[in-house]
Design an enzyme around this catalytic site. Sequence first.
Site, short mmCIF file in Angstrom:
data_model
loop_
_atom_site.label_atom_id
_atom_site.label_comp_id
_atom_site.label_asym_id
_atom_site.label_seq_id
_atom_site.Cartn_x
_atom_site.Cartn_y
_atom_site.Cartn_z
N ILE A 49 0.87 -1.18 0.00
CA ILE A 49 0.00 0.00 0.00
C ILE A 49 0.90 1.22 0.00
CG2 ILE A 49 -1.86 1.22 1.20
CD1 ILE A 49 -2.45 -1.49 2.68
N GLU A 75 4.29 -7.94 2.96
CA GLU A 75 4.63 -8.87 4.05
C GLU A 75 4.24 -8.27 5.40
OE1 GLU A 75 6.49 -7.80 1.56
OE2 GLU A 75 8.18 -9.13 1.14
#
Length: 134
Positions: free
Chosen positions: A46, A58
Amino acid sequence: MPVRSDQQLIEAAIAASHHAYMPYSNYRVGAALLTASGDVYGGCNIESVSFTPTVCAERTAIFKAVSEGQREFSCIAVVTRDAGSPCGVCRQMMYEFAPDMRVILADLDGNTQMVTSVRELLPHGFGPMNLESR
Ligand code: THU
């Protein structure tokens, strides 16, 4: 449906990658984190127009899992167009909770390029143990 195979975890990572918000890099990343109890948490990258707030796939998956009470992880699958390797910040965050976790690196078509571990990705890491002898 419980995740039983590496391929299913990769499919979950690909599904998460569809939500990636990456207008600046155009580099799509999906992750799927498998807990010791068999739950799966997906994550995507993002981005932010001011760049530094950007969060990797992750860490999105790890933060989602930890914020819901999960702390034991056995495997993470990460998918990108080139089966790229996790960044240093994500390696450190994986090491925090699961230094022995398996790490599967695959491309967006689901082809596995590497199966490794957090310890292999971050040898001689700095971890929670280091602060235990205060
Ligand atoms: N990215 C990840 O999501 N995971 C990594 O381990 C490497 C980098 C993202 C961050 C950014 O949105 C884009 O990939 C390009 O760096």
